[in-house]
Design a protein around this motif. Sequence first.
Motif, mmCIF file in Angstrom:
data_model
loop_
_atom_site.group_PDB
_atom_site.id
_atom_site.type_symbol
_atom_site.label_atom_id
_atom_site.label_comp_id
_atom_site.label_asym_id
_atom_site.label_seq_id
_atom_site.Cartn_x
_atom_site.Cartn_y
_atom_site.Cartn_z
ATOM 1 N N GLY A 154 -36.218 23.726 72.740
ATOM 2 C CA GLY A 154 -36.961 22.473 72.886
ATOM 3 C C GLY A 154 -36.146 21.408 73.607
ATOM 4 N N ALA A 155 -34.871 21.292 73.237
ATOM 5 C CA ALA A 155 -34.016 20.306 73.896
ATOM 6 C C ALA A 155 -33.804 20.660 75.368
ATOM 7 C CB ALA A 155 -32.676 20.221 73.170
ATOM 8 N N LEU A 156 -33.618 21.945 75.652
ATOM 9 C CA LEU A 156 -33.417 22.372 77.034
ATOM 10 C C LEU A 156 -34.667 22.146 77.868
ATOM 11 C CD1 LEU A 156 -31.611 23.748 79.135
ATOM 12 C CD2 LEU A 156 -32.484 25.960 78.316
ATOM 13 N N ALA A 157 -35.836 22.355 77.270
ATOM 14 C CA ALA A 157 -37.087 22.169 78.007
ATOM 15 C C ALA A 157 -37.218 20.741 78.521
ATOM 16 C CB ALA A 157 -38.277 22.516 77.108
ATOM 17 N N VAL A 158 -36.826 19.773 77.719
ATOM 18 C CA VAL A 158 -36.913 18.366 78.142
ATOM 19 C C VAL A 158 -35.977 18.108 79.314
ATOM 20 C CG1 VAL A 158 -36.568 15.982 77.423
ATOM 21 C CG2 VAL A 158 -37.623 17.620 75.849
ATOM 22 N N ARG A 159 -34.756 18.630 79.224
ATOM 23 C CA ARG A 159 -33.788 18.416 80.318
ATOM 24 C C ARG A 159 -34.244 19.095 81.605
ATOM 25 N NH1 ARG A 159 -30.134 19.649 76.093
ATOM 26 N NH2 ARG A 159 -29.603 21.664 77.047
ATOM 27 N N LEU A 160 -34.701 20.329 81.481
ATOM 28 C CA LEU A 160 -35.186 21.043 82.667
ATOM 29 C C LEU A 160 -36.427 20.375 83.239
ATOM 30 C CD1 LEU A 160 -34.862 24.739 81.423
ATOM 31 C CD2 LEU A 160 -33.504 23.678 83.228
ATOM 32 N N GLY A 161 -37.257 19.847 82.350
ATOM 33 C CA GLY A 161 -38.521 19.262 82.789
ATOM 34 C C GLY A 161 -38.347 18.044 83.674
#
Length: 332
Positions: A193-200
């Motif tokens: 979930g945390a990575l998804a925000v950064r990648l997004g």
Amino acid sequence: MELTTIWFLLVAVLFTGYFILEGFDFGVGMLLPVLGRDDRERRVLINTIGPVWDGNEVWLITAGGAMFAAFPEWYATLFSGFYLPLLLILLALIARGVAFEYRHKRPEASWKRRWDAAIVVGSLLPAILWGVAFANILRGVPLDADHEYVGGLLNLLNPYALLGGATTLALFLTHGAVFIALKTTGDIRERAGALAVRLGVGAAVLAVGFLAWTLSIRSSAAAVVLAVGAALALLGGLAAARVRREGWAFTGTAVAIGLAVATLFAALFPNVLPSTLDAAGTLTATNAASTPYTLKIMTWVAVIFTPVVLAYQGWTYWVFRKRIGVANIPQH
């Protein structure tokens, strides 16, 4: 509505479904060494897509078959002119599929590492090359009056196409991270979930830039509306991911990818492969189409069998809807 228009829309729908569904399992494959800290975590990630990845690829096979039957001139020119990137995609998908099947056949760590690398590369190459290919389809390529591709590989590696490849890569990584957060429990879910925000964030910047460039090349009122919708859906998905609402986040990224692909097709129509040399070389939905009789027969076949296929795939996703975690993976 003419049958050529109907089949153009059907091809667009098939590719849209393919990018939405295969997009997240490409993302999962690329994130295997990032979110999988040990073998059990990597097995969790693989199991999130294990029941569905091969079904997702059926959308590509169906899209290619529909293009071949409904628009044979488009299919022939595309697959001859884009031979090398499409061959690389095919080889990558083969290696990826074999890796999923062979990874668990032996217990040695070195054996698994090699197949994990095949999964990563087999997911990475298509994620980039599909963006490059579709950007070139929309931008146009050098076609002569006989609709033959007369360019080389460097014609396909133009800045706009490379931005398209970077955009699909970033979107699929984000989509995959959101899917992992949706399908897992515990620490993997939190990290995904945390990575998804950064990648997004990066995906949003690339997507807005690519869609804006797209609309400056070819545009229509429908394409503008779809592009705005794609941007809003992606922002909404990222907002949901930030507050750990994975279901809404996945819906947002899926809708964003779907509307982005729809933007490309809306901007492209009525062309299917523009020529940058001579307007006479441009392939359109009319001059690239099969005979009316062929399109009529195909339409009846699609009406009968498409609902069956959709129902079966929907049932598959429903059966395997539950989350999984490390606790569900036995130690070897």
